[in-house]
Enzyme design. Sequence first.
Site, PDB file in Angstrom:
ATOM      1  CB  ALA A  65      -0.832   0.055   1.266  1.00 52.22           C
ATOM      2  N   GLY A 108       0.582  -4.856   0.548  1.00 50.77           N
ATOM      3  CA  GLY A 108      -0.662  -4.863  -0.372  1.00 50.77           C
ATOM      4  C   GLY A 108      -0.329  -5.477  -1.675  1.00 50.77           C
ATOM      5  CD  GLU A 111      -2.540  -7.472   2.124  1.00 45.62           C
ATOM      6  OE1 GLU A 111      -2.363  -6.085   1.880  1.00 45.62           O
ATOM      7  OE2 GLU A 111      -2.973  -7.756   3.431  1.00 45.62           O
ATOM      8  CD  GLU A 131       1.282  -5.526   5.395  1.00 44.92           C
ATOM      9  OE1 GLU A 131       2.209  -6.715   5.743  1.00 44.92           O
ATOM     10  OE2 GLU A 131       0.827  -5.772   4.485  1.00 44.92           O
TER      11      GLU A 131
HETATM   12  N1  CAA Z   1       4.417   3.500  -0.337  1.00 42.77           N
HETATM   13  C1  CAA Z   1       4.914   4.553  -0.724  1.00 42.77           C
HETATM   14  N2  CAA Z   1       6.181   4.773  -1.481  1.00 42.77           N
HETATM   15  C2  CAA Z   1       6.959   3.645  -1.424  1.00 42.77           C
HETATM   16  C3  CAA Z   1       6.620   2.226  -1.158  1.00 42.77           C
HETATM   17  C4  CAA Z   1       5.343   2.258  -0.352  1.00 42.77           C
HETATM   18  N3  CAA Z   1       5.022   1.017   0.141  1.00 42.77           N
HETATM   19  N4  CAA Z   1       7.701   1.514  -1.159  1.00 42.77           N
HETATM   20  C5  CAA Z   1       8.667   2.196  -1.694  1.00 42.77           C
HETATM   21  N5  CAA Z   1       8.309   3.422  -1.907  1.00 42.77           N
HETATM   22  C6  CAA Z   1       8.947   4.455  -2.618  1.00 42.77           C
HETATM   23  C7  CAA Z   1      10.260   5.159  -1.819  1.00 42.77           C
HETATM   24  O1  CAA Z   1       9.878   6.020  -0.818  1.00 42.77           O
HETATM   25  C8  CAA Z   1      11.209   5.590  -2.872  1.00 42.77           C
HETATM   26  O2  CAA Z   1      10.614   6.874  -2.916  1.00 42.77           O
HETATM   27  P1  CAA Z   1      11.816   8.198  -3.193  1.00 42.77           P
HETATM   28  O3  CAA Z   1      12.454   7.793  -4.177  1.00 42.77           O
HETATM   29  O4  CAA Z   1      10.875   9.207  -3.642  1.00 42.77           O
HETATM   30  O5  CAA Z   1      12.517   8.121  -1.975  1.00 42.77           O
HETATM   31  C9  CAA Z   1      10.918   4.894  -3.742  1.00 42.77           C
HETATM   32  O6  CAA Z   1       9.443   4.026  -3.978  1.00 42.77           O
HETATM   33  C10 CAA Z   1      12.038   3.556  -4.175  1.00 42.77           C
HETATM   34  O7  CAA Z   1      11.953   2.891  -2.954  1.00 42.77           O
HETATM   35  P2  CAA Z   1      13.464   2.813  -2.061  1.00 42.77           P
HETATM   36  O8  CAA Z   1      14.344   3.609  -2.530  1.00 42.77           O
HETATM   37  O9  CAA Z   1      13.099   2.281  -0.668  1.00 42.77           O
HETATM   38  O10 CAA Z   1      14.162   1.444  -2.672  1.00 42.77           O
HETATM   39  P3  CAA Z   1      14.962   0.282  -2.139  1.00 42.77           P
HETATM   40  O11 CAA Z   1      15.422  -0.556  -3.147  1.00 42.77           O
HETATM   41  O12 CAA Z   1      16.065   0.824  -1.272  1.00 42.77           O
HETATM   42  O13 CAA Z   1      13.990  -0.352  -1.067  1.00 42.77           O
HETATM   43  C11 CAA Z   1      11.826  -1.772  -0.589  1.00 42.77           C
HETATM   44  C12 CAA Z   1      12.958  -1.296  -1.625  1.00 42.77           C
HETATM   45  C13 CAA Z   1      12.731  -2.656   0.111  1.00 42.77           C
HETATM   46  C14 CAA Z   1      10.874  -2.468  -1.417  1.00 42.77           C
HETATM   47  C15 CAA Z   1      11.556  -0.419   0.325  1.00 42.77           C
HETATM   48  O14 CAA Z   1      10.850   0.544  -0.544  1.00 42.77           O
HETATM   49  C16 CAA Z   1      10.403  -0.723   1.458  1.00 42.77           C
HETATM   50  O15 CAA Z   1      10.562  -1.149   2.483  1.00 42.77           O
HETATM   51  N6  CAA Z   1       9.136  -0.362   0.999  1.00 42.77           N
HETATM   52  C17 CAA Z   1       7.851  -0.391   1.932  1.00 42.77           C
HETATM   53  C18 CAA Z   1       7.612  -1.660   1.805  1.00 42.77           C
HETATM   54  C19 CAA Z   1       6.363  -2.079   2.929  1.00 42.77           C
HETATM   55  O16 CAA Z   1       6.549  -1.691   3.962  1.00 42.77           O
HETATM   56  N7  CAA Z   1       5.233  -2.250   2.317  1.00 42.77           N
HETATM   57  C20 CAA Z   1       4.058  -2.360   3.065  1.00 42.77           C
HETATM   58  C21 CAA Z   1       3.133  -1.310   2.962  1.00 42.77           C
HETATM   59  S1  CAA Z   1       1.759  -1.088   4.187  1.00 42.77           S
HETATM   60  C22 CAA Z   1       0.720  -2.223   3.236  1.00 42.77           C
HETATM   61  O17 CAA Z   1       0.749  -2.796   2.368  1.00 42.77           O
HETATM   62  C23 CAA Z   1      -0.745  -2.301   4.124  1.00 42.77           C
HETATM   63  C24 CAA Z   1      -1.588  -3.370   3.551  1.00 42.77           C
HETATM   64  O18 CAA Z   1      -1.801  -4.451   3.778  1.00 42.77           O
HETATM   65  C25 CAA Z   1      -2.845  -2.892   2.660  1.00 42.77           C
END
Ligand code: CAA
Length: 257
Positions: A65, A108, A111, A131
């Site tokens: 998400a 998500g 999911e 999450e």
């Molecule tokens: N939401 C918004 N932006 C996101 C994102 C997310 N879930 N995942 C990545 N991005 C963005 C980053 O903020 C970054 O943006 P900027 O360049 O503007 O800073 C861009 O995508 C590239 O990401 P990274 O620089 O972080 O890339 P990386 O290769 O270093 O890391 C990653 C990749 C491990 C996937 C890391 O981005 C990460 O941990 N992302 C979040 C994953 C996460 O926690 N997902 C769960 C979300 S909650 C959910 O999904 C609830 C549900 O059940 C519905």
Amino acid sequence: MPNLLQLEGPQRGVLRITLHRPEALNALNTALLGELAEVLASADRDDAIRAVVLTGSRRAFAAGADINEMAERDLVGMLDDPRQRHWAAIARFSKPIVAAINGFTLGGGCELAMHADIRIAGEDAKFGQPEINLGIMPGAGGTQRLVRAVGQALATQMVLTGEPISARRALEAGLISEITQPELTVERATAIAERIAEKAPLAVRLAKEALHKALDTDLATGLRFERHAFTVLAGTADREEGIKAFQEKRRAQFTGR
Ligand code: CAA
């Protein structure tokens, strides 16, 4: 409407949908989920579309998400969240979805992959429900569908630690059905979708519904549903054609009637 999806086809009965928010690793914001729900609703009405391939980029199927968007919603905002409607619409899609998965498939994203009927992943795909690291938990089926897909033990470990698993582990656990080289996932998923698109649409639709029933009812209810669906198909022109084609040793020409 923002263009967060790329659409190709339908070709040979298959519509390809590519998630396209590269700047955010295809994070699922309301606009993207809304577009996806709308495209699937219109694909459901289109007889030329018999199956869908859903994919992301080489780097990410979807990284979850959209965390920044989620941050703007408080408890009441969450209760009223339009994304719930979009998720429900995606889950309602009656035709098969084959997911071609590469890279990060998290939260998500994982999911969403579990809303597909068949999952093909590249060797470098990573599946996880991170999450818990954000002080929250999965909210779009991650605790329910993951248990059903990989079993209680692995699902619990993934949800409570937030640590991802590899494509290989996902294959062993039954989360995906095949692994390919990353550059071949879409090709392989398309070949599977095209194979399905050749079948009788009503049979495919009822088989999908029956397979879904297997996950959310007891055995006796599921078997009853299966029997009713099987019986309904006896009234279709495609069943007649399928059997006739077998007897005449030719390829069946299904019409969806
Ligand atoms: N939401 C918004 N932006 C996101 C994102 C997310 N879930 N995942 C990545 N991005 C963005 C980053 O903020 C970054 O943006 P900027 O360049 O503007 O800073 C861009 O995508 C590239 O990401 P990274 O620089 O972080 O890339 P990386 O290769 O270093 O890391 C990653 C990749 C491990 C996937 C890391 O981005 C990460 O941990 N992302 C979040 C994953 C996460 O926690 N997902 C769960 C979300 S909650 C959910 O999904 C609830 C549900 O059940 C519905």
